[in-house]
Every structure is written in structure tokens, then in C-alpha cells.
Design an enzyme around this catalytic site. Structure first.
Site, PDB file in Angstrom:
ATOM      1  CB  THR A 133     -21.653 -11.450  29.384  1.00  0.00           C
ATOM      2  OG1 THR A 133     -21.331 -12.120  30.576  1.00  0.00           O
ATOM      3  CG2 THR A 133     -23.127 -11.675  29.124  1.00  0.00           C
ATOM      4  CG  ASP A 134     -18.197 -15.092  31.480  1.00  0.00           C
ATOM      5  OD1 ASP A 134     -19.063 -14.272  31.862  1.00  0.00           O
ATOM      6  OD2 ASP A 134     -17.186 -15.367  32.156  1.00  0.00           O
ATOM      7  CD  GLU A 135     -22.810 -12.682  34.359  1.00  0.00           C
ATOM      8  OE1 GLU A 135     -23.973 -12.810  34.776  1.00  0.00           O
ATOM      9  OE2 GLU A 135     -22.042 -11.789  34.748  1.00  0.00           O
ATOM     10  CE1 TYR A 159     -25.763  -8.046  31.323  1.00  0.00           C
ATOM     11  CE2 TYR A 159     -24.709  -9.868  32.479  1.00  0.00           C
ATOM     12  CZ  TYR A 159     -24.641  -8.824  31.577  1.00  0.00           C
ATOM     13  OH  TYR A 159     -23.463  -8.549  30.927  1.00  0.00           O
ATOM     14  CE  LYS A 163     -24.781  -8.543  26.618  1.00  0.00           C
ATOM     15  NZ  LYS A 163     -24.541  -7.261  25.904  1.00  0.00           N
ATOM     16  CG  ASN A 188     -17.066 -11.227  36.216  1.00  0.00           C
ATOM     17  OD1 ASN A 188     -17.728 -11.937  35.470  1.00  0.00           O
ATOM     18  ND2 ASN A 188     -17.457 -10.882  37.425  1.00  0.00           N
TER      19      ASN A 188
HETATM   20  P1  NAD Z   1     -21.987  -0.333  31.813  1.00  0.00           P
HETATM   21  O1  NAD Z   1     -23.237  -0.645  32.559  1.00  0.00           O
HETATM   22  O2  NAD Z   1     -20.833   0.234  32.548  1.00  0.00           O
HETATM   23  O3  NAD Z   1     -22.298   0.693  30.617  1.00  0.00           O
HETATM   24  C1  NAD Z   1     -23.370   0.533  29.743  1.00  0.00           C
HETATM   25  C2  NAD Z   1     -23.535   1.816  28.947  1.00  0.00           C
HETATM   26  O4  NAD Z   1     -24.657   1.628  28.061  1.00  0.00           O
HETATM   27  C3  NAD Z   1     -23.837   3.057  29.803  1.00  0.00           C
HETATM   28  O5  NAD Z   1     -23.039   4.149  29.396  1.00  0.00           O
HETATM   29  C4  NAD Z   1     -25.313   3.316  29.528  1.00  0.00           C
HETATM   30  O6  NAD Z   1     -25.653   4.701  29.617  1.00  0.00           O
HETATM   31  C5  NAD Z   1     -25.466   2.796  28.115  1.00  0.00           C
HETATM   32  N1  NAD Z   1     -26.858   2.402  27.841  1.00  0.00           N
HETATM   33  C6  NAD Z   1     -27.675   1.636  28.613  1.00  0.00           C
HETATM   34  N2  NAD Z   1     -28.893   1.552  28.054  1.00  0.00           N
HETATM   35  C7  NAD Z   1     -28.851   2.275  26.894  1.00  0.00           C
HETATM   36  C8  NAD Z   1     -29.784   2.560  25.877  1.00  0.00           C
HETATM   37  N3  NAD Z   1     -31.043   2.106  25.933  1.00  0.00           N
HETATM   38  N4  NAD Z   1     -29.375   3.311  24.833  1.00  0.00           N
HETATM   39  C9  NAD Z   1     -28.109   3.802  24.760  1.00  0.00           C
HETATM   40  N5  NAD Z   1     -27.185   3.574  25.709  1.00  0.00           N
HETATM   41  C10 NAD Z   1     -27.548   2.820  26.755  1.00  0.00           C
HETATM   42  O7  NAD Z   1     -21.602  -1.670  31.049  1.00  0.00           O
HETATM   43  P2  NAD Z   1     -20.162  -2.304  30.785  1.00  0.00           P
HETATM   44  O8  NAD Z   1     -19.723  -3.018  32.009  1.00  0.00           O
HETATM   45  O9  NAD Z   1     -19.287  -1.283  30.163  1.00  0.00           O
HETATM   46  O10 NAD Z   1     -20.545  -3.423  29.704  1.00  0.00           O
HETATM   47  C11 NAD Z   1     -20.534  -3.137  28.303  1.00  0.00           C
HETATM   48  C12 NAD Z   1     -20.905  -4.403  27.560  1.00  0.00           C
HETATM   49  O11 NAD Z   1     -19.983  -5.432  27.883  1.00  0.00           O
HETATM   50  C13 NAD Z   1     -22.298  -4.933  27.906  1.00  0.00           C
HETATM   51  O12 NAD Z   1     -22.913  -5.409  26.743  1.00  0.00           O
HETATM   52  C14 NAD Z   1     -22.018  -6.101  28.853  1.00  0.00           C
HETATM   53  O13 NAD Z   1     -23.013  -7.083  28.751  1.00  0.00           O
HETATM   54  C15 NAD Z   1     -20.680  -6.594  28.318  1.00  0.00           C
HETATM   55  N6  NAD Z   1     -19.832  -7.260  29.316  1.00  0.00           N
HETATM   56  C16 NAD Z   1     -19.517  -6.631  30.491  1.00  0.00           C
HETATM   57  C17 NAD Z   1     -18.681  -7.291  31.398  1.00  0.00           C
HETATM   58  C18 NAD Z   1     -18.258  -6.632  32.699  1.00  0.00           C
HETATM   59  O14 NAD Z   1     -17.593  -7.282  33.498  1.00  0.00           O
HETATM   60  N7  NAD Z   1     -18.561  -5.372  32.933  1.00  0.00           N
HETATM   61  C19 NAD Z   1     -18.195  -8.572  31.111  1.00  0.00           C
HETATM   62  C20 NAD Z   1     -18.551  -9.169  29.897  1.00  0.00           C
HETATM   63  C21 NAD Z   1     -19.360  -8.494  29.002  1.00  0.00           C
END
Ligand code: NAD
Length: 349
Positions: A133-135, A159, A163, A188
Site C-alpha cells: 500500500t501507499d500507506e 496497519y 505492511k 486507495n
Molecule cells: P480485504 O481485507 O478485502 O481482503 C483480505 C483477504 O485476505 C480476505 O479474503 C481475508 O480472508 C484474507 N486473509 C486475511 N488474513 C488471512 C490469513 N491469515 N490467511 C489467509 N487469508 C487471510 O483486503 P483488500 O482490500 O482486498 O487488500 C488486498 C491487499 O491489497 C492487502 O495486502 C492490502 O494491504 C493491499 N491494498 C489494499 C488497498 C485498498 O484500498 N483496499 C490499497 C492498497 C493496497
């Protein structure tokens, strides 16, 4: 090509899987522990395809991860399994440390054991893409230029600190053991199937119920927004074309203050929902300001010129087109959302 997607039942992971299954060259294994944040319904149609299988695996369990990787023999691993909600990380940081740090460590170790034992030819194809993430870069002043791949890591929340730790581990496994890794740092995301606890779905669904629209503090915090399907496309581009050991920032150059974003949602909702709840004339009337989040970052903004120049990836949605698609999806699916359990498709009544 055999592909593992961790966290493939989550918001971004499922968008990636829905894209990958349309290509019959890919044989995909989703591993996900199905936490509160997962939505298997997001894979309902994809799971009908013969090139997708699902396995309930917790990445904090090394033995499970090791077994899945060695049995499946992947060419690519996309790591999206994570705890992702900043507010939750402030109240309950422990799962963030376990999944985001220990879980990533387990995946790296199991990948290294697997990769060390495969043929030279298969070794050359193998890639581990860690989605971040950019965070991790902390926040920006209004005057500062957007984050580049060279920006310093200065995470603010449990968080983003978890990361950031995982990103460091991924780089170390490349530098120390030559594991062929890539990293992405994304802004985001928004789009279909996003959980109700995140800002855009929260506002759309509160509008539909005629509830107050809470905005942290003055609403002047700035976020840079990317449509989830554009992110999924970028991840495929990075794993297939990116340079090993490099990181790529992904964003759509779309900075909005939280207040402006909520107003844009209200204006589109005003057009789309002609019969408004609770006799309101405009959804804008529902906006209220609430106490700010502790340590709230002021601004995130991503410079994605590297992925554009080197890999030719560009977002295909504008903010308006992506937001309209997202709103339509939530309006069409609002009857299937269980607000209490914060889930889609599991309403008990
Ligand atoms: P999300 O919270 O919607 O989904 C996360 C998934 O990971 C879920 O299906 C959960 O069941 C699974 N999970 C959690 N803990 C687990 C474990 N211990 N073992 C196996 N599975 C597990 O997240 P997202 O928004 O889809 O984000 C996905 C990735 O992208 C993350 O790494 C996040 O940091 C990154 N990201 C998200 C955003 C955003 O805006 N949503 C932006 C930048 C980066």
C-alpha cells in the site's frame, strides 16, 4: 501457468481472480482463511470455471502454506492476504502483526524452499508478487510531490507499519536469497464487493438507508483513488512484465478530499435514486462531521509514472466512470447486504 492468489476471497484478490479465470492459460489456486473480510460470493461465478480451485488456508500456519505451495507447484504467487482496515488495526493490532508480518514471512520461506528445489527452467519463470500500500510512505503535505518508488518508509498506523515490515521482508528475501520477488504499492481502491466498513461503500449504503454520512474531522484528508479492476490489471502486468526485485507504484492520479468524495457520491446518488428515503431532497443533507481518527494521515498521492513508462499500464476508468459503476453495483446488490454482519450475500432473513 500455475498461479496462487493469497487473499483471493477479499476485495482486490477476488477482482484479480475474476480477471485471471477468463484466461484459460492460467490454472489458479486461491488460498484464503476466510476472515470477516472475505466474500466467497465474489468468486461465485469464477468458481464454476474449471481452472480455479479454492483452499481454506491460514497464512500464519507455516505447515499449511508450505504444503499448498509444494503440492501446487506455482509459477506465480500473488500475495494479497492481509488484515487491511486501519481503524481495526488501532483497536486490535495483533492480527495485523500475525497475518501481515508472520504470514508474509511464512509465504516467503515456503516459496524459497519450493523455488530452491525446482528445475532451472521453472525457476526462471517463478515470480512472487507482494501487494502493498501507499500507506507505508506515511503522509504528505499539500505542497509535496506524490510518492515515488524512492520515497522513504514512514508508516503511521499499526496497519501501515505491519505492511511496511512485510515489504522489508520481501526485499530481504530477494537480496539475501535471490528469491524472484516484485512489489507494488497502491493507492486507495474502490469498486464492487468492497466491504461496508470502507469509506465509499459505507457512504453509498448509508445513503440508501437514509442514515447520516459520518466524515472524520473536517474531511480535508486527501486520498488518491483507483478502480479495483484497473489495479488487478496492473498486478498482472507487473508479474508478467516487471523487473525482478523492483517495486511499482500504482495509482490513477486522482486525489480527492474525503469531503469532496462524499459530495460526489451524494450528487450521483441524487441522480440515480429518485425516491429518496426519509423525505430528504438531496443526500448532501445527510453529511455530518465526527471526531477525527487518531494519527489520521493528511494526504496520500501516488506517482505511477514508472509503471506507465516501463510497463505501459494506464488506468482505464476515470473517477466518474468508476464511481458510477461502483454505485450501480451497490444499488443493484443492496438487498443482499447484511449490514449487521458487514457481509454481502449472507443476510440471514
Ligand atoms: P480485504 O481485507 O478485502 O481482503 C483480505 C483477504 O485476505 C480476505 O479474503 C481475508 O480472508 C484474507 N486473509 C486475511 N488474513 C488471512 C490469513 N491469515 N490467511 C489467509 N487469508 C487471510 O483486503 P483488500 O482490500 O482486498 O487488500 C488486498 C491487499 O491489497 C492487502 O495486502 C492490502 O494491504 C493491499 N491494498 C489494499 C488497498 C485498498 O484500498 N483496499 C490499497 C492498497 C493496497
Amino acid at each position: 501457468m500455475k498461479v496462487i492468489v493469497t487473499g483471493g476471497a477479499g476485495f482486490i484478490g477476488s477482482a484479480l481472480v475474476r480477471k485471471l479465470v477468463t484466461n484459460s492459460d492460467y490454472e489458479i489456486l486461491v488460498i484464503d482463511s476466510l476472515t470477516y473480510a472475505s466474500q466467497l460470493l465474489s468468486l461465485e461465478h469464477a468458481l464454476e470455471e474449471t481452472n480455479l480451485t479454492f483452499s481454506k488456508v491460514d497464512i500464519t500456519n507455516f505447515d499449511q502454506v508450505n504444503e499448498e505451495i509444494s503440492n501446487f507447484s506455482p509459477d506465480f504467487i500473488f500475495n494479497l492476504a492481509a488484515e487491511t482496515h486501519v481503524d481495526r488495526s488501532i483497536d486490535f493490532p495483533e492480527p495485523f502483526i500475525k497475518t501481515n508480518i508472520i504470514g508474509t514471512f511464512n509465504l516467503l520461506q515456503a516459496s524459497l524452499i519450493y523455488w530452491s528445489g525446482i528445475s532451472e527452467e521453472k525457476k526462471k519463470d517463478f515470480r512472487f508478487l507482494h501487494v502493498s500500500t501507499d500507506e507505508v510512505f506515511g503522509d504528505l503535505d499539500l505542497e509535496s510531490t506524490p510518492f515515488t518508488e524512492e520515497s522513504k518508509y514512514e508508516p503511521s498506523s499499526p496497519y501501515s507499519a505491519s505492511k511496511a515490515s512485510s515489504d522489508h521482508l520481501v526485499r530481504a528475501w530477494h537480496r539475501t536469497y535471490n528469491l524472484p520477488v516484485l512489489l507494488t504499492n497502491c493507492s486507495n481502491n474502490y469498486g464492487p464487493f468492497q466491504l461496508y466498513e470502507k469509506l465509499i461503500p459505507l457512504i453509498i449504503l448509508k445513503c440508501l438507508r437514509g442514515e447520516k454520512l459520518p466524515i472524520y474531522g473536517s474531511g480535508s484528508q486527501i486520498r488518491d483513488w483507483l478502480y479495483v479492476e484497473d489495479h488487478a490489471e496492473a498486478l498482472i502486468r507487473v508479474i508478467t512484465k516487471g523487473k525482478i526485485g523492483e517495486s511499482y507504484n500504482i495509482g490513477a492520479n486522482c486525489e480527492k478530499t474525503n469531503l469532496d468524495l462524499v459530495k460526489e457520491i451524494c450528487k450521483i446518488m441524487d441522480e440515480v435514486i429518485l425516491e429518496k428515503p426519509k423525505n430528504i431532497k438531496s443526500f448532501l443533507e445527510l453529511i455530518i462531521h465526527v471526531d477525527d481518527r487518531p494519527g489520521h494521515d493528511k494526504r496520500y498521492a501516488i506517482d505511477s509514472s514508472k509503471i506507465q513508462d516501463e510497463l505501459g499500464w494506464y488506468p482505464s476508468e476515470t473517477f466518474d466512470s468508476g464511481l458510477r459503476k461502483t454505485i450501480s453495483w451497490f444499488v443493484e446488490n443492496s438487498d443482499n447486504i447484511d449490514y449487521e454482519a458487514n457481509r454481502i450475500g449472507l443476510r440471514s432473513s
